[in-house]
Design an enzyme around this catalytic site. Structure first.
Site, PDB file in Angstrom:
ATOM      1  N   GLY A 247       0.764  -1.235   0.000  1.00  0.00           N
ATOM      2  CA  GLY A 247       0.000   0.000   0.000  1.00  0.00           C
ATOM      3  C   GLY A 247       0.794   1.283   0.000  1.00  0.00           C
ATOM      4  O   GLY A 247       0.222   2.359  -0.227  1.00  0.00           O
ATOM      5  N   GLU A 281       4.115  -6.583   1.891  1.00  0.00           N
ATOM      6  CA  GLU A 281       3.736  -6.935   0.508  1.00  0.00           C
ATOM      7  C   GLU A 281       3.716  -5.704  -0.393  1.00  0.00           C
ATOM      8  O   GLU A 281       2.707  -5.408  -1.037  1.00  0.00           O
ATOM      9  CB  GLU A 281       2.342  -7.577   0.494  1.00  0.00           C
ATOM     10  CG  GLU A 281       2.196  -8.821   1.340  1.00  0.00           C
ATOM     11  CD  GLU A 281       0.737  -9.290   1.450  1.00  0.00           C
ATOM     12  OE1 GLU A 281      -0.175  -8.497   1.149  1.00  0.00           O
ATOM     13  OE2 GLU A 281       0.533 -10.439   1.845  1.00  0.00           O
ATOM     14  N   PRO A 282       4.814  -4.963  -0.492  1.00  0.00           N
ATOM     15  CA  PRO A 282       4.801  -3.775  -1.343  1.00  0.00           C
ATOM     16  C   PRO A 282       4.842  -4.136  -2.827  1.00  0.00           C
ATOM     17  O   PRO A 282       5.531  -5.075  -3.228  1.00  0.00           O
ATOM     18  CB  PRO A 282       6.081  -3.038  -0.931  1.00  0.00           C
ATOM     19  CG  PRO A 282       7.003  -4.132  -0.472  1.00  0.00           C
ATOM     20  CD  PRO A 282       6.125  -5.205   0.127  1.00  0.00           C
ATOM     21  N   GLY A 283       4.111  -3.403  -3.619  1.00  0.00           N
ATOM     22  CA  GLY A 283       4.149  -3.577  -5.069  1.00  0.00           C
ATOM     23  C   GLY A 283       4.547  -2.253  -5.702  1.00  0.00           C
ATOM     24  O   GLY A 283       5.669  -2.040  -6.140  1.00  0.00           O
ATOM     25  N   ARG A 321      -4.904   3.044 -15.829  1.00  0.00           N
ATOM     26  CA  ARG A 321      -5.121   3.737 -14.554  1.00  0.00           C
ATOM     27  C   ARG A 321      -5.868   5.070 -14.694  1.00  0.00           C
ATOM     28  O   ARG A 321      -6.792   5.318 -13.919  1.00  0.00           O
ATOM     29  CB  ARG A 321      -3.797   3.943 -13.803  1.00  0.00           C
ATOM     30  CG  ARG A 321      -3.090   2.624 -13.454  1.00  0.00           C
ATOM     31  CD  ARG A 321      -1.873   2.852 -12.557  1.00  0.00           C
ATOM     32  NE  ARG A 321      -2.240   3.330 -11.259  1.00  0.00           N
ATOM     33  CZ  ARG A 321      -2.087   4.570 -10.824  1.00  0.00           C
ATOM     34  NH1 ARG A 321      -1.495   5.469 -11.563  1.00  0.00           N
ATOM     35  NH2 ARG A 321      -2.490   4.901  -9.625  1.00  0.00           N
ATOM     36  N   TYR A 325      -9.242   5.069 -12.593  1.00  0.00           N
ATOM     37  CA  TYR A 325      -9.268   5.800 -11.316  1.00  0.00           C
ATOM     38  C   TYR A 325      -9.125   7.301 -11.489  1.00  0.00           C
ATOM     39  O   TYR A 325      -8.979   8.012 -10.496  1.00  0.00           O
ATOM     40  CB  TYR A 325      -8.091   5.403 -10.411  1.00  0.00           C
ATOM     41  CG  TYR A 325      -7.682   3.974 -10.324  1.00  0.00           C
ATOM     42  CD1 TYR A 325      -8.596   2.998  -9.919  1.00  0.00           C
ATOM     43  CD2 TYR A 325      -6.370   3.592 -10.571  1.00  0.00           C
ATOM     44  CE1 TYR A 325      -8.187   1.676  -9.801  1.00  0.00           C
ATOM     45  CE2 TYR A 325      -5.960   2.280 -10.441  1.00  0.00           C
ATOM     46  CZ  TYR A 325      -6.880   1.328 -10.065  1.00  0.00           C
ATOM     47  OH  TYR A 325      -6.473   0.043  -9.938  1.00  0.00           O
ATOM     48  N   CYS A 351     -12.137   4.370 -28.643  1.00  0.00           N
ATOM     49  CA  CYS A 351     -13.462   4.968 -28.702  1.00  0.00           C
ATOM     50  C   CYS A 351     -14.150   4.883 -27.342  1.00  0.00           C
ATOM     51  O   CYS A 351     -15.110   4.155 -27.147  1.00  0.00           O
ATOM     52  CB  CYS A 351     -14.293   4.255 -29.769  1.00  0.00           C
ATOM     53  SG  CYS A 351     -15.883   5.007 -30.010  1.00  0.00           S
ATOM     54  N   TYR A 380       1.109  -1.419 -12.192  1.00  0.00           N
ATOM     55  CA  TYR A 380      -0.280  -1.401 -12.649  1.00  0.00           C
ATOM     56  C   TYR A 380      -0.398  -0.742 -14.030  1.00  0.00           C
ATOM     57  O   TYR A 380      -1.373  -0.062 -14.318  1.00  0.00           O
ATOM     58  CB  TYR A 380      -1.191  -0.726 -11.599  1.00  0.00           C
ATOM     59  CG  TYR A 380      -1.040  -1.368 -10.238  1.00  0.00           C
ATOM     60  CD1 TYR A 380      -1.514  -2.656 -10.004  1.00  0.00           C
ATOM     61  CD2 TYR A 380      -0.361  -0.733  -9.198  1.00  0.00           C
ATOM     62  CE1 TYR A 380      -1.338  -3.282  -8.783  1.00  0.00           C
ATOM     63  CE2 TYR A 380      -0.177  -1.350  -7.966  1.00  0.00           C
ATOM     64  CZ  TYR A 380      -0.665  -2.624  -7.765  1.00  0.00           C
ATOM     65  OH  TYR A 380      -0.487  -3.239  -6.562  1.00  0.00           O
TER      66      TYR A 380
HETATM   67  C1  LIG Z   1      -2.426  -5.197  -4.299  1.00  0.00           C
HETATM   68  C2  LIG Z   1      -1.967  -5.823  -3.057  1.00  0.00           C
HETATM   69  C3  LIG Z   1      -0.696  -5.530  -2.552  1.00  0.00           C
HETATM   70  C4  LIG Z   1       0.229  -4.529  -3.186  1.00  0.00           C
HETATM   71  O1  LIG Z   1      -0.278  -3.239  -3.061  1.00  0.00           O
HETATM   72  P1  LIG Z   1       0.647  -1.975  -3.445  1.00  0.00           P
HETATM   73  O2  LIG Z   1      -0.249  -0.827  -3.218  1.00  0.00           O
HETATM   74  O3  LIG Z   1       1.033  -2.139  -4.858  1.00  0.00           O
HETATM   75  O4  LIG Z   1       1.811  -1.978  -2.523  1.00  0.00           O
HETATM   76  C5  LIG Z   1      -0.290  -6.174  -1.406  1.00  0.00           C
HETATM   77  N1  LIG Z   1      -1.092  -7.073  -0.783  1.00  0.00           N
HETATM   78  C6  LIG Z   1      -2.326  -7.376  -1.241  1.00  0.00           C
HETATM   79  C7  LIG Z   1      -3.156  -8.363  -0.528  1.00  0.00           C
HETATM   80  C8  LIG Z   1      -2.804  -6.777  -2.391  1.00  0.00           C
HETATM   81  O5  LIG Z   1      -4.017  -7.051  -2.840  1.00  0.00           O
END
Ligand SMILES: *Cc1c(COP(=O)(O)O)cnc(C)c1O
Length: 421
Positions: A247, A281-283, A321, A325, A351, A380
């Site tokens: 997050g 769990e960073p993405g 995105r 959003y 379109c 994303y």
């Molecule tokens: C999407 C997600 C993440 C990664 O979120 P980021 O905002 O990209 O860091 C981590 N854990 C879970 C369960 C997710 O659904």
């Protein structure tokens, strides 16, 4: 706030000859690969990973990179080489993680609606932890594990009803969201499943949303997570980790946002109350800044009221995105013209009226065939692309140490039609 986003490594920089990524000319890559194309800086990914790893150095932690942000094999392998583990959101992502070289024990499997086939696959492969979304899913995981003669390590995802103060579509920790079980139900669910054959209740999981830019929601989430973990431990649940989810946001508009160090400083005191190792769990925070979507202007037009449009050869099919959003991305010319700046609407060719990357953006004169880069699209971006309008998936290029290579080639019509009869 001590840390400022300007201290974060910015891979795309303007040089006299145009935009460069880690010292490599963007135009020189595009001349070989064409447009639209995703470019990624390996250095930015390494720096994104180590910023979080360093920030949590003082506390036992494991980083499980959230593959859903960008799971191209070469990116997943790069993270694996850095020592990351993986967070997979589907059976497909579990399989990709394995092909990228992650040991199954290093994979956390999350996701709000796991099918029985996905659960069987995950349990049979010995995935590290399955983050269960409901009491019913815990039951199904137990059944699957017993049928396979296995024990599945599980964590229950709790929904703490905390507002992540992010965009409503990427907030997941409110009681109106579909994710996890209500915090007040969690104790009873753990109690009911303690001692269930086939289940090892190893963790507690929380993930309140994405693109979070202030510390307080994350600190409150850590507080809720740790308070529950302490209660569960007292009730005899042998917890081995707490999972704080992902997050952490980035500065899409160049504003000051929560840094990895500030995030860690906010949550570590909460974690220390239990002393249980944390899973992160960073993405986005790892890969978003690394990427740019580079596109060519295919048309320009001007309405009588003065509104000007630049139509690109990339659209919501390449980067969803903004349409999904209303999200903001910086948009810059690859080679800056000397003409005075004016306001431009930068749009895609699809379109759909939502196929707009940015409105009223100050750009020096834009002309057909100019190259335009949409920044901070490493997360994303390519993973959300589609074949709508029979558009082919764009190639992806990884720039590393002054060299570059195509890590996914451009899709062809034959690739797409191979599935059809
Ligand atoms: C999407 C997600 C993440 C990664 O979120 P980021 O905002 O990209 O860091 C981590 N854990 C879970 C369960 C997710 O659904």
């Amino acid at each position: 706030m001590i840390t400022c986003e300007t201290l974060v490594y910015q891979p795309f920089q303007q040089a006299e000859s145009g935009l460069h990524c880690d010292g490599v000319s963007v135009q020189s890559i595009v001349e070989k690969v064409g447009t639209p194309v995703y470019l990624y800086s390996a250095r930015a990914i390494r720096e994104g990973y180590s910023a979080i790893d360093d920030a949590f150095a003082a506390y036992p932690h494991a980083i499980h990179y959230a593959l859903k942000a960008n799971s191209t094999l070469a990116i997943a392998r790069l993270l694996k080489a850095l020592g990351s583990r993986a967070d997979a959101n589907s059976g497909g992502e579990v399989a990709v993680a394995m092909r990228a070289g992650f040991a199954t024990g290093e994979i956390v499997f999350t996701g709000v609606g796991k099918t029985r086939e996905e659960l069987e696959f995950a349990v049979a492969q010995g995935v590290g932890t399955i983050n269960a979304e409901s009491a019913g899913e815990l039951d199904r995981i137990g059944e699957v594990a017993r049928a396979l003669g296995r024990e599945a390590r599980v964590a229950l995802r709790v929904n703490p009803d905390i507002d992540a103060r992010s965009h409503p579509n990427i907030s997941t920790g409110l009681k109106t969201n579909k994710f996890g079980v209500a915090l007040q139900d969690a104790r009873a669910i753990y109690a009911a499943h303690l001692g269930t054959k086939g289940l090892r209740l190893a963790g507690v999981h929380i993930h309140i949303g994405s693109q979070i830019t202030t510390a307080e929601p994350l600190r409150r989430a850590a507080d809720a997570l740790v308070s529950l973990a302490l209660e569960l431990r007292d009730a005899g649940v042998p917890l081995e980790h707490v999972d704080l989810g992902g997050g952490l946001g980035i500065a899409y508009e160049g504003q000051q946002v929560l840094s990895a160090a500030e995030y860690a400083a906010a949550v570590i005191p909460e974690l220390q109350r239990a002393g249980i190792p944390v899973v992160l769990e960073p993405g986005r925070a790892i890969v978003a800044r690394s990427g740019a979507l580079v596109s060519r202007v295919v048309d320009t037009k001007r309405y009588p009221d003065g509104r000007q449009f630049a139509v690109l050869d990339a659209g919501m099919t390449e980067l969803m995105r903004p349409a999904l959003y209303g999200s903001f991305h910086r948009i810059v010319p690859v080679v800056t013209r000397s003409s005075p700046e004016a306001a431009w609407d930068i749009v895609g060719p699809i379109c759909e009226s939502s196929d707009v990357f940015g409105r009223d953006r100050a750009m020096p004169g834009v002309e057909v065939d100019d190259l335009i880069a949409i920044l901070d699209t490493g997360a994303y971006g390519a993973v959300m692309a589609s074949n709508y309008n029979r558009r082919m998936l764009a190639p992806e290029v990884l720039i590393d140490g002054g060299a570059w290579r195509v890590i996914r080639r451009r899709q062809t019509l034959d690739d797409v039609l191979a599935l059809e009869s």
